[in-house]
Motif scaffolding. Structure first.
Motif, mmCIF file in Angstrom:
data_model
loop_
_atom_site.group_PDB
_atom_site.id
_atom_site.type_symbol
_atom_site.label_atom_id
_atom_site.label_comp_id
_atom_site.label_asym_id
_atom_site.label_seq_id
_atom_site.Cartn_x
_atom_site.Cartn_y
_atom_site.Cartn_z
ATOM 1 N N ASN A 179 21.337 -1.246 -44.413
ATOM 2 C CA ASN A 179 21.861 -2.210 -45.390
ATOM 3 C C ASN A 179 21.241 -3.596 -45.255
ATOM 4 N N ILE A 180 20.225 -3.739 -44.405
ATOM 5 C CA ILE A 180 19.685 -5.055 -44.066
ATOM 6 C C ILE A 180 18.278 -5.227 -44.617
ATOM 7 N N LEU A 181 18.068 -6.319 -45.359
ATOM 8 C CA LEU A 181 16.748 -6.709 -45.841
ATOM 9 C C LEU A 181 16.399 -8.073 -45.266
ATOM 10 N N SER A 182 15.138 -8.231 -44.858
ATOM 11 C CA SER A 182 14.688 -9.460 -44.218
ATOM 12 C C SER A 182 13.330 -9.834 -44.802
ATOM 13 N N MET A 183 13.249 -10.964 -45.520
ATOM 14 C CA MET A 183 12.022 -11.370 -46.202
ATOM 15 C C MET A 183 11.591 -12.749 -45.757
ATOM 16 N N GLN A 184 10.387 -12.841 -45.188
ATOM 17 C CA GLN A 184 9.883 -14.114 -44.710
ATOM 18 C C GLN A 184 9.544 -15.065 -45.853
ATOM 19 N N PHE A 185 9.141 -14.533 -46.986
ATOM 20 C CA PHE A 185 8.776 -15.351 -48.141
ATOM 21 C C PHE A 185 10.027 -15.783 -48.912
ATOM 22 N N HIS A 186 9.810 -16.625 -49.915
ATOM 23 C CA HIS A 186 10.902 -17.154 -50.732
ATOM 24 C C HIS A 186 10.879 -16.501 -52.117
ATOM 25 N N PRO A 187 11.660 -15.449 -52.354
ATOM 26 C CA PRO A 187 11.700 -14.885 -53.710
ATOM 27 C C PRO A 187 12.166 -15.903 -54.753
ATOM 28 N N GLU A 188 13.066 -16.802 -54.368
ATOM 29 C CA GLU A 188 13.598 -17.774 -55.333
ATOM 30 C C GLU A 188 12.568 -18.815 -55.746
ATOM 31 N N LYS A 189 11.428 -18.873 -55.073
ATOM 32 C CA LYS A 189 10.339 -19.788 -55.436
ATOM 33 C C LYS A 189 9.130 -19.032 -55.984
ATOM 34 N N SER A 190 9.326 -17.749 -56.265
ATOM 35 C CA SER A 190 8.189 -16.883 -56.577
ATOM 36 C C SER A 190 8.183 -16.361 -58.012
ATOM 37 N N HIS A 191 8.799 -17.110 -58.923
ATOM 38 C CA HIS A 191 8.703 -16.846 -60.357
ATOM 39 C C HIS A 191 9.086 -15.405 -60.701
ATOM 40 N N LYS A 192 8.283 -14.734 -61.526
ATOM 41 C CA LYS A 192 8.650 -13.406 -62.019
ATOM 42 C C LYS A 192 8.749 -12.378 -60.894
ATOM 43 N N TYR A 193 7.943 -12.543 -59.850
ATOM 44 C CA TYR A 193 7.980 -11.599 -58.734
ATOM 45 C C TYR A 193 9.327 -11.690 -58.017
ATOM 46 N N GLY A 194 9.726 -12.900 -57.710
ATOM 47 C CA GLY A 194 10.992 -13.096 -57.017
ATOM 48 C C GLY A 194 12.201 -12.784 -57.876
ATOM 49 N N LEU A 195 12.107 -13.076 -59.156
ATOM 50 C CA LEU A 195 13.219 -12.770 -60.056
ATOM 51 C C LEU A 195 13.506 -11.272 -60.056
ATOM 52 N N GLN A 196 12.452 -10.457 -60.084
ATOM 53 C CA GLN A 196 12.663 -9.009 -60.086
ATOM 54 C C GLN A 196 13.232 -8.534 -58.757
ATOM 55 N N VAL A 197 12.813 -9.141 -57.652
ATOM 56 C CA VAL A 197 13.384 -8.787 -56.352
ATOM 57 C C VAL A 197 14.882 -9.075 -56.344
ATOM 58 N N TYR A 198 15.280 -10.245 -56.825
ATOM 59 C CA TYR A 198 16.705 -10.557 -56.867
ATOM 60 C C TYR A 198 17.445 -9.653 -57.846
ATOM 61 N N ARG A 199 16.807 -9.318 -58.947
ATOM 62 C CA ARG A 199 17.440 -8.390 -59.897
ATOM 63 C C ARG A 199 17.665 -7.031 -59.233
ATOM 64 N N ASN A 200 16.669 -6.569 -58.487
ATOM 65 C CA ASN A 200 16.825 -5.295 -57.776
ATOM 66 C C ASN A 200 17.922 -5.377 -56.720
ATOM 67 N N PHE A 201 18.006 -6.518 -56.055
ATOM 68 C CA PHE A 201 19.062 -6.678 -55.051
ATOM 69 C C PHE A 201 20.437 -6.661 -55.714
ATOM 70 N N VAL A 202 20.555 -7.347 -56.834
ATOM 71 C CA VAL A 202 21.837 -7.400 -57.550
ATOM 72 C C VAL A 202 22.217 -6.034 -58.101
ATOM 73 N N GLU A 203 21.273 -5.348 -58.730
ATOM 74 C CA GLU A 203 21.583 -4.147 -59.508
ATOM 75 C C GLU A 203 21.470 -2.844 -58.725
ATOM 76 N N ARG A 204 20.560 -2.787 -57.742
ATOM 77 C CA ARG A 204 20.219 -1.492 -57.166
ATOM 78 C C ARG A 204 20.500 -1.366 -55.675
ATOM 79 N N PHE A 205 20.181 -2.421 -54.939
ATOM 80 C CA PHE A 205 20.120 -2.220 -53.488
ATOM 81 C C PHE A 205 21.493 -1.994 -52.880
ATOM 82 N N GLU A 206 21.587 -0.935 -52.111
ATOM 83 C CA GLU A 206 22.766 -0.657 -51.289
ATOM 84 C C GLU A 206 22.351 -0.424 -49.849
ATOM 85 N N ALA A 207 21.291 0.366 -49.678
ATOM 86 C CA ALA A 207 20.781 0.650 -48.336
ATOM 87 C C ALA A 207 19.421 1.313 -48.458
ATOM 88 N N CYS A 208 18.663 1.282 -47.372
ATOM 89 C CA CYS A 208 17.354 1.935 -47.332
ATOM 90 C C CYS A 208 17.510 3.396 -46.934
#
Length: 208
Positions: A179-208
């Motif tokens: 259930n743990i994700l760890s990202m060294q980069f800043h998705p919130e500063k990464s425009h369309k790339y980061g937006l999709q990561v946050y969308r996936n976290f909101v909508e899809r991610f539960e566990a690996c």
């Protein structure tokens, strides 16, 4: 509801805005009751390792975060310093990390004769190494994210490496375990790339 853990270290506003843009319902909090009610957690952060761990201690957050993440398996995303705090230790400080991931933090040390600025700051490529619970699904390839860091994650367990990047040499730029994700980069500063990561976290991610 997605709780952004507020421990007086960093970029909670930009994370809040990106999660809301991604369709989530964010709240910035250190209130244990709200943290327990949240569906998912984000541990952000900008700054120094020992100061951040000290703030988590000061606000009484370590025990509740361990309960929610380790015992109850609530999905959590660590960003930049927040990602580093998930490791066992860091060369930057003396305090132990949260220890959720079997990893440590080491400082960038350019090889002799190699001109390499530290901190590593700016856009860089991120190459996924595993599926990671769909966190990188539909992210435009090649993936580019924004970094600002002087220390990088070294996974003692190769199976938790989610993505790699190169700065002088290859380094781990994201880790994942259950259930743990760890990202060294800043998705919130990464425009369309980061937006999709946050969308996936909101909508899809539960566990690996």
């Amino acid at each position: 509801m997605i709780a952004i853990v507020d421990y007086d270290t960093g970029n909670v506003g930009s994370v809040f805005n990106m999660i809301r843009k991604a369709g989530g319902t964010p709240v910035i909090t250190r209130d244990p009751t709200i943290l327990r009610q949240a569906d998912k957690l984000v541990l952000p952060g900008v700054g120094a390792f020992d100061e951040a761990m000290g703030n988590l201690e000061k606000f009484g957050l370590i025990e509740i975060l361990n309960d929610l993440v380790v015992d109850q398996h609530k999905p959590v995303l660590g960003v930049c310093l927040g990602a580093q705090l998930m490791a066992r230790e860091s060369e930057e400080g003396n305090k132990p990390g949260l220890g959720w991931l079997d990893a440590k933090l080491v400082r960038f040390r350019p090889a002799e004769g190699l001109s390499l600025r530290v901190p590593h700051m700016g856009w860089n490529m991120v190459e996924p190494q595993s599926e990671g619970g769909g966190i990188f699904d539909d992210v435009t390839r090649p993936m580019r994210f924004y970094f600002v860091h002087s220390y990088y994650m070294v996974a003692n367990d190769p199976s938790i490496i989610l993505a790699r990047s190169t700065y002088g040499s290859e380094f781990t730029s994201a880790m994942a375990q259950k259930n743990i994700l760890s990202m060294q980069f800043h998705p919130e500063k990464s425009h369309k790339y980061g937006l999709q990561v946050y969308r996936n976290f909101v909508e899809r991610f539960e566990a690996c």
